[in-house]
Design a protein around this motif. Structure first.
Motif, PDB file in Angstrom:
ATOM      1  N   ALA A 288      58.374 -32.267  53.324  1.00 25.95           N
ATOM      2  CA  ALA A 288      57.032 -32.131  53.913  1.00 25.95           C
ATOM      3  C   ALA A 288      56.539 -33.484  54.428  1.00 25.95           C
ATOM      4  O   ALA A 288      55.960 -33.569  55.523  1.00 25.95           O
ATOM      5  CB  ALA A 288      56.061 -31.563  52.881  1.00 25.95           C
ATOM      6  N   CYS A 289      56.782 -34.546  53.630  1.00 29.40           N
ATOM      7  CA  CYS A 289      56.392 -35.904  54.069  1.00 29.40           C
ATOM      8  C   CYS A 289      57.141 -36.292  55.341  1.00 29.40           C
ATOM      9  O   CYS A 289      56.549 -36.846  56.276  1.00 29.40           O
ATOM     10  CB  CYS A 289      56.701 -36.917  52.965  1.00 29.40           C
ATOM     11  SG  CYS A 289      55.515 -36.913  51.641  1.00 29.40           S
TER      12      CYS A 289
ATOM     13  N   SER B 229      61.542 -28.736  43.978  1.00 27.34           N
ATOM     14  CA  SER B 229      60.145 -29.100  44.241  1.00 27.34           C
ATOM     15  C   SER B 229      60.046 -30.505  44.830  1.00 27.34           C
ATOM     16  O   SER B 229      59.284 -30.739  45.787  1.00 27.34           O
ATOM     17  CB  SER B 229      59.330 -29.029  42.954  1.00 27.34           C
ATOM     18  OG  SER B 229      59.428 -27.764  42.395  1.00 27.34           O
TER      19      SER B 229
ATOM     20  N   THR C 136      61.830 -27.714  54.807  1.00 25.90           N
ATOM     21  CA  THR C 136      60.723 -27.274  53.942  1.00 25.90           C
ATOM     22  C   THR C 136      60.760 -25.762  53.751  1.00 25.90           C
ATOM     23  O   THR C 136      60.631 -25.256  52.635  1.00 25.90           O
ATOM     24  CB  THR C 136      59.375 -27.683  54.568  1.00 25.90           C
ATOM     25  OG1 THR C 136      59.408 -29.061  54.863  1.00 25.90           O
ATOM     26  CG2 THR C 136      58.225 -27.402  53.637  1.00 25.90           C
TER      27      THR C 136
ATOM     28  N   LEU D  62      64.591 -26.274  39.457  1.00 27.23           N
ATOM     29  CA  LEU D  62      63.263 -26.074  40.051  1.00 27.23           C
ATOM     30  C   LEU D  62      62.589 -27.409  40.354  1.00 27.23           C
ATOM     31  O   LEU D  62      61.949 -27.568  41.400  1.00 27.23           O
ATOM     32  CB  LEU D  62      62.389 -25.247  39.103  1.00 27.23           C
ATOM     33  CG  LEU D  62      62.628 -23.736  39.078  1.00 27.23           C
ATOM     34  CD1 LEU D  62      61.710 -23.081  38.071  1.00 27.23           C
ATOM     35  CD2 LEU D  62      62.420 -23.138  40.445  1.00 27.23           C
ATOM     36  N   GLU D  63      62.730 -28.361  39.434  1.00 26.26           N
ATOM     37  CA  GLU D  63      62.118 -29.677  39.633  1.00 26.26           C
ATOM     38  C   GLU D  63      62.730 -30.381  40.850  1.00 26.26           C
ATOM     39  O   GLU D  63      62.016 -30.979  41.662  1.00 26.26           O
ATOM     40  CB  GLU D  63      62.291 -30.552  38.390  1.00 26.26           C
ATOM     41  CG  GLU D  63      61.300 -30.270  37.278  1.00 26.26           C
ATOM     42  CD  GLU D  63      61.713 -29.089  36.414  1.00 26.26           C
ATOM     43  OE1 GLU D  63      62.771 -28.478  36.717  1.00 26.26           O
ATOM     44  OE2 GLU D  63      61.003 -28.758  35.455  1.00 26.26           O
TER      45      GLU D  63
ATOM     46  N   ALA E 107      53.486 -32.867  40.034  1.00 25.51           N
ATOM     47  CA  ALA E 107      53.820 -31.448  39.905  1.00 25.51           C
ATOM     48  C   ALA E 107      54.867 -31.218  38.822  1.00 25.51           C
ATOM     49  O   ALA E 107      54.898 -30.162  38.182  1.00 25.51           O
ATOM     50  CB  ALA E 107      54.321 -30.912  41.242  1.00 25.51           C
TER      51      ALA E 107
ATOM     52  N   LEU F 195      63.006 -21.803  46.334  1.00 20.87           N
ATOM     53  CA  LEU F 195      62.086 -21.852  45.187  1.00 20.87           C
ATOM     54  C   LEU F 195      61.599 -20.456  44.814  1.00 20.87           C
ATOM     55  O   LEU F 195      61.539 -20.099  43.634  1.00 20.87           O
ATOM     56  CB  LEU F 195      60.902 -22.749  45.545  1.00 20.87           C
ATOM     57  CG  LEU F 195      60.046 -23.304  44.413  1.00 20.87           C
ATOM     58  CD1 LEU F 195      60.869 -24.185  43.517  1.00 20.87           C
ATOM     59  CD2 LEU F 195      58.871 -24.068  44.975  1.00 20.87           C
ATOM     60  N   TYR F 196      61.285 -19.655  45.835  1.00 18.43           N
ATOM     61  CA  TYR F 196      60.855 -18.278  45.577  1.00 18.43           C
ATOM     62  C   TYR F 196      61.978 -17.481  44.914  1.00 18.43           C
ATOM     63  O   TYR F 196      61.735 -16.720  43.971  1.00 18.43           O
ATOM     64  CB  TYR F 196      60.441 -17.579  46.879  1.00 18.43           C
ATOM     65  CG  TYR F 196      59.200 -18.124  47.541  1.00 18.43           C
ATOM     66  CD1 TYR F 196      58.271 -18.870  46.829  1.00 18.43           C
ATOM     67  CD2 TYR F 196      58.930 -17.876  48.879  1.00 18.43           C
ATOM     68  CE1 TYR F 196      57.147 -19.372  47.425  1.00 18.43           C
ATOM     69  CE2 TYR F 196      57.803 -18.368  49.487  1.00 18.43           C
ATOM     70  CZ  TYR F 196      56.918 -19.121  48.762  1.00 18.43           C
ATOM     71  OH  TYR F 196      55.797 -19.614  49.354  1.00 18.43           O
TER      72      TYR F 196
ATOM     73  N   LEU G 204      61.118 -30.413  48.318  1.00 22.65           N
ATOM     74  CA  LEU G 204      60.083 -29.774  49.136  1.00 22.65           C
ATOM     75  C   LEU G 204      59.025 -30.790  49.571  1.00 22.65           C
ATOM     76  O   LEU G 204      58.661 -30.860  50.759  1.00 22.65           O
ATOM     77  CB  LEU G 204      59.447 -28.656  48.307  1.00 22.65           C
ATOM     78  CG  LEU G 204      58.507 -27.680  48.972  1.00 22.65           C
ATOM     79  CD1 LEU G 204      59.245 -26.891  50.034  1.00 22.65           C
ATOM     80  CD2 LEU G 204      57.936 -26.734  47.938  1.00 22.65           C
ATOM     81  N   VAL G 205      58.563 -31.591  48.629  1.00 20.22           N
ATOM     82  CA  VAL G 205      57.528 -32.587  48.954  1.00 20.22           C
ATOM     83  C   VAL G 205      58.097 -33.661  49.886  1.00 20.22           C
ATOM     84  O   VAL G 205      57.434 -34.086  50.838  1.00 20.22           O
ATOM     85  CB  VAL G 205      56.956 -33.204  47.662  1.00 20.22           C
ATOM     86  CG1 VAL G 205      55.938 -34.285  47.991  1.00 20.22           C
ATOM     87  CG2 VAL G 205      56.300 -32.141  46.803  1.00 20.22           C
TER      88      VAL G 205
ATOM     89  N   LEU H 102      60.748 -29.681  58.915  1.00 18.67           N
ATOM     90  CA  LEU H 102      59.985 -28.465  58.598  1.00 18.67           C
ATOM     91  C   LEU H 102      60.938 -27.316  58.261  1.00 18.67           C
ATOM     92  O   LEU H 102      60.644 -26.500  57.370  1.00 18.67           O
ATOM     93  CB  LEU H 102      59.102 -28.090  59.789  1.00 18.67           C
ATOM     94  CG  LEU H 102      58.173 -26.904  59.568  1.00 18.67           C
ATOM     95  CD1 LEU H 102      57.063 -27.263  58.598  1.00 18.67           C
ATOM     96  CD2 LEU H 102      57.580 -26.425  60.870  1.00 18.67           C
TER      97      LEU H 102
ATOM     98  N   LEU I 130      55.063 -38.486  45.146  1.00 15.81           N
ATOM     99  CA  LEU I 130      54.057 -37.427  45.250  1.00 15.81           C
ATOM    100  C   LEU I 130      54.457 -36.170  44.479  1.00 15.81           C
ATOM    101  O   LEU I 130      53.600 -35.384  44.075  1.00 15.81           O
ATOM    102  CB  LEU I 130      53.825 -37.076  46.719  1.00 15.81           C
ATOM    103  CG  LEU I 130      52.966 -38.045  47.520  1.00 15.81           C
ATOM    104  CD1 LEU I 130      52.904 -37.616  48.982  1.00 15.81           C
ATOM    105  CD2 LEU I 130      51.561 -38.114  46.953  1.00 15.81           C
TER     106      LEU I 130
ATOM    107  N   THR J 141      61.489 -23.804  50.295  1.00 18.99           N
ATOM    108  CA  THR J 141      60.462 -22.877  49.793  1.00 18.99           C
ATOM    109  C   THR J 141      61.091 -21.520  49.471  1.00 18.99           C
ATOM    110  O   THR J 141      60.807 -20.921  48.421  1.00 18.99           O
ATOM    111  CB  THR J 141      59.344 -22.692  50.844  1.00 18.99           C
ATOM    112  OG1 THR J 141      58.925 -23.967  51.292  1.00 18.99           O
ATOM    113  CG2 THR J 141      58.163 -21.971  50.260  1.00 18.99           C
TER     114      THR J 141
END
Lengths: 159, 108
Positions: free
Chosen positions: A14-15, A7, A33, A3-4, A98, A40-41, A10-11, A30, A94, A37
């Protein structure tokens, strides 16, 4: 641990989607991303939402790739490898809050309403109405684009 | 691992992109990131408490998000065709020369 990592990815993606110069590469980031996501779900125990996210994301990205050719212009400067590494490091930094910080305190209370019951017994009207809304929006966009195309053809004939 | 902070970081990246980017497609990507951050927060809350209603609401949110994306994309295509540029600052404030040309055409 997975998960980490997801995540952080994901960040970072996104950047990249925001800061990359070329619009097509930005759309590709994108897509990453959306994919992360959905992953992650799925890993967090929401498989139906993951499937929906995946389907919606793939559709959005496909349309963006098609329209990206129309909308994108050749950038003056191309993305350098150093810039890519810098963006990756920025995304990783970033994502650290989280992973290591915590602001939400879960009290362990769980409500066991199954997804199927919630969707069809409690929200059946919403599900039908959202189908109607999507159809109406699709029809409206089609009409707007058709009229736009028709008027541009008319102008070219007049000229 | 805290998903509230993760969604806040995603929201911050999206809002930063909305404020700084001038390319139409980048603005759209920023809006998508903001929407993803919002849905991420809701999904994680719903899945951590095993609330099926939350997930069903999220599917409604996805369909709304898709409609919003479609409308925005159609507007972007129309704006880029009309103004001939993808730079949002030129669309908001067109060149003064164009206005002068339009005025002279109107006078003639």
């Amino acid at each position: 641990m997975i998960l980490e990592l997801v995540s952080a990815g994901l960040v970072i993606s996104a950047c990249l989607a925001i800061f990359l110069d070329e619009a097509v590469y930005s759309v590709a980031a994108l897509a990453g991303t959306f994919l992360l996501t959905a992953l992650l779900y799925a890993l967090s125990g929401a498989p139906y939402v993951a499937i929906f996210q995946f389907a919606v994301g793939i559709g959005t990205v496909a349309i963006l790739f098609l329209s990206g050719e129309t909308l994108s212009e050749t950038p003056v400067t191309k993305t350098q490898p150093k810039q890519l590494i810098g963006l990756g490091v920025l995304g990783a930094v970033l994502s650290l809050p989280a992973i290591f910080l915590s602001v939400s305190h879960q009290n362990g209370v769980t409500y066991s309403v199954p997804f199927g019951e919630a969707l069809w017994d409690l929200r059946a009207l919403d599900v039908v109405l959202q189908g109607l809304v999507i159809m109406t929006v699709a029809l409206g966009i089609g009409i707007v684009l058709y009229h736009k195309k028709k008027s541009s053809k008319k102008r070219s004939v007049e000229q | 691992m805290d998903f509230v902070i993760l969604s806040m970081v995603m929201l911050a990246i999206g809002i930063y992109g909305l404020l700084t980017q001038r390319h139409l497609l980048k603005v759209f990507v920023s809006i998508e990131l903001v929407a993803t951050a919002a849905t991420l927060n809701f999904v994680m809350l719903a899945s951590s408490a095993s609330i099926g209603v939350g997930e069903s609401f999220l599917i409604l949110a996805f369909s709304t998000d898709t409609c919003v994306s479609a409308v925005i994309l159609a507007l972007l295509v129309i704006a880029s065709r009309k103004y001939g540029t993808t730079d949002i600052s030129k669309i908001v404030s067109p060149e003064p020369e164009d206005e002068e040309e339009e005025n002279t055409e109107a006078d003639a």
